[in-house]
Design an enzyme around this catalytic site. Structure first.
Site, PDB file in Angstrom:
ATOM      1  NE  ARG A  73      -4.242  -1.465   0.062  1.00  0.00           N
ATOM      2  CZ  ARG A  73      -4.336  -2.568  -0.659  1.00  0.00           C
ATOM      3  NH1 ARG A  73      -3.292  -2.956  -1.396  1.00  0.00           N
ATOM      4  NH2 ARG A  73      -5.438  -3.297  -0.654  1.00  0.00           N
TER       5      ARG A  73
ATOM      6  CD  GLU B  80      -3.372   3.257  -5.211  1.00  0.00           C
ATOM      7  OE1 GLU B  80      -4.191   2.345  -5.454  1.00  0.00           O
ATOM      8  OE2 GLU B  80      -2.135   3.071  -5.154  1.00  0.00           O
TER       9      GLU B  80
ATOM     10  CG  HIS C 216      -3.268  -0.604  -6.890  1.00  0.00           C
ATOM     11  ND1 HIS C 216      -3.699   0.063  -5.776  1.00  0.00           N
ATOM     12  CD2 HIS C 216      -3.252  -1.920  -6.532  1.00  0.00           C
ATOM     13  CE1 HIS C 216      -3.942  -0.784  -4.798  1.00  0.00           C
ATOM     14  NE2 HIS C 216      -3.674  -2.002  -5.234  1.00  0.00           N
TER      15      HIS C 216
END
Length: 326
Positions: A239, A268, A286
């Protein structure tokens, strides 16, 4: 009457068919996450919510949606859900572990390779027409085979990355975790437990695979990066909030570490502008779990959890099973 649910993001057709067989489905078809106000409005009168990692479930939202009985996220991480608030209100929460372990580990190791061997930097140079000649040190990167792979966070994905490094590339695997693995698991992985200080100091390639929490927020910041070798690389597939991105950008810019590979970012989809201008960082949006079979399996598991939760059956992967016994 069928229970009403919200599907907060576009889902595979076969998953929608499964959910529609059991529920009255309100499905969001767009790609953008719902804002807090719209999410609250769409959850009115809903017994269940099928969400992804971008929809935030807070105590305030739960209080505004008293009919909600289950929240099923199509993600392993669940820091976007106030789990304690859900448990206090007897709202069942589930996630999707296991099904993405191998694909995420594949990507984590691919990102390590791309970072160490300067692949993204080389592609940009080539596409920009700047490849003119050869030199002995042209885009020379770091070795991977036989080096020290340091893993911070040794859960399912961390262990899968350790196997790839140890048995695929003959790497010396060290790790630090909140709790040490069993001796037989360490032996199976060829991994050695060390302190966080030693992990950072010894790492040739540091891979972050720990869950995000208040305790892990910025657990790799300026002081931690200062312990690393100037030849070391850092890869984050966990993360974004785990890394202090300003401190990382400064270290990369000043070449206090060699390079970084990042699949996740704090805040993000916004990316820290300081990272965007650096040649020695590989950036991906991601996508560590993004293979079609894995993403469909994640979506199916989230749907199975929701069907079970709202038909009085134990869901496959509950995060607060005490709600079931209550």
């Amino acid at each position: 009457m069928k229970p009403k649910i919200l599907v907060a993001r576009r889902a595979p057709a076969e998953v929608m068919d499964k959910l529609s067989a059991h529920f009255d489905v309100d499905a969001v078809q767009g790609e953008e996450p719902l804002g807090a106000g719209e999410l609250r409005a769409r959850l009115q009168g809903k017994a269940g919510a099928y969400i992804t990692g971008t929809e935030r479930i807070s105590a305030e939202l739960l209080d505004a949606c008293p009919d909600l009985r289950a929240v099923c996220t199509m993600s392993v991480g669940y820091n976007h859900i106030d789990l304690a608030a859900c448990t206090a209100r007897r709202v069942l929460v589930t996630n999707t572990p296991d099904v993405l372990t191998e694909s995420t580990a594949d990507f984590g190791f691919a990102l390590l390779m791309a970072t160490a061997r300067r692949m993204s930097e080389g592609e940009r140079l080539l596409r920009d027409g700047l490849w003119k000649s050869w030199a002995w040190d042209f885009l020379a990167g770091s070795e991977v085979h036989g080096t020290t792979l340091a893993i911070l966070g040794m859960g399912r994905i961390g262990q899968a990355i350790a196997r790839r490094g140890r048995f695929g590339f003959g790497m010396n695997v060290i790790y630090h975790n909140r709790s040490r693995l069993a001796d037989d698991t360490e032996a199976e992985l060829g991994a050695r437990y060390v302190s966080k200080y030693e992990l950072l100091r010894q790492a040739d390639h540091l891979v972050l695979v720990l869950p995000y929490s208040a305790e892990s927020h910025h657990c790799v910041a300026a002081a931690e990066i200062a312990l690393m070798k100037p030849t070391a690389t850092l890869v984050n597939v966990a993360r974004g909030g785990i890394v202090d991105e300003d401190a990382l950008a400064a270290a990369l810019r000043e070449r206090r570490i060699a390079a970084a590979g990042l699949d996740v970012f704090e805040g993000e989809p916004r990316v820290n502008p300081a990272l965007l201008t650096l040649p020695n960082v590989v950036l991906t949006p991601h996508i560590a779990s993004a293979t079609l079979p894995t993403r469909v399996a994640m979506a199916q598991l989230a749907a199975d959890n929701l069907v079970a939760a709202l038909t009085s059956r134990p869901p496959p992967t509950p995060l607060n099973p005490e709600v079931l016994s209550a």
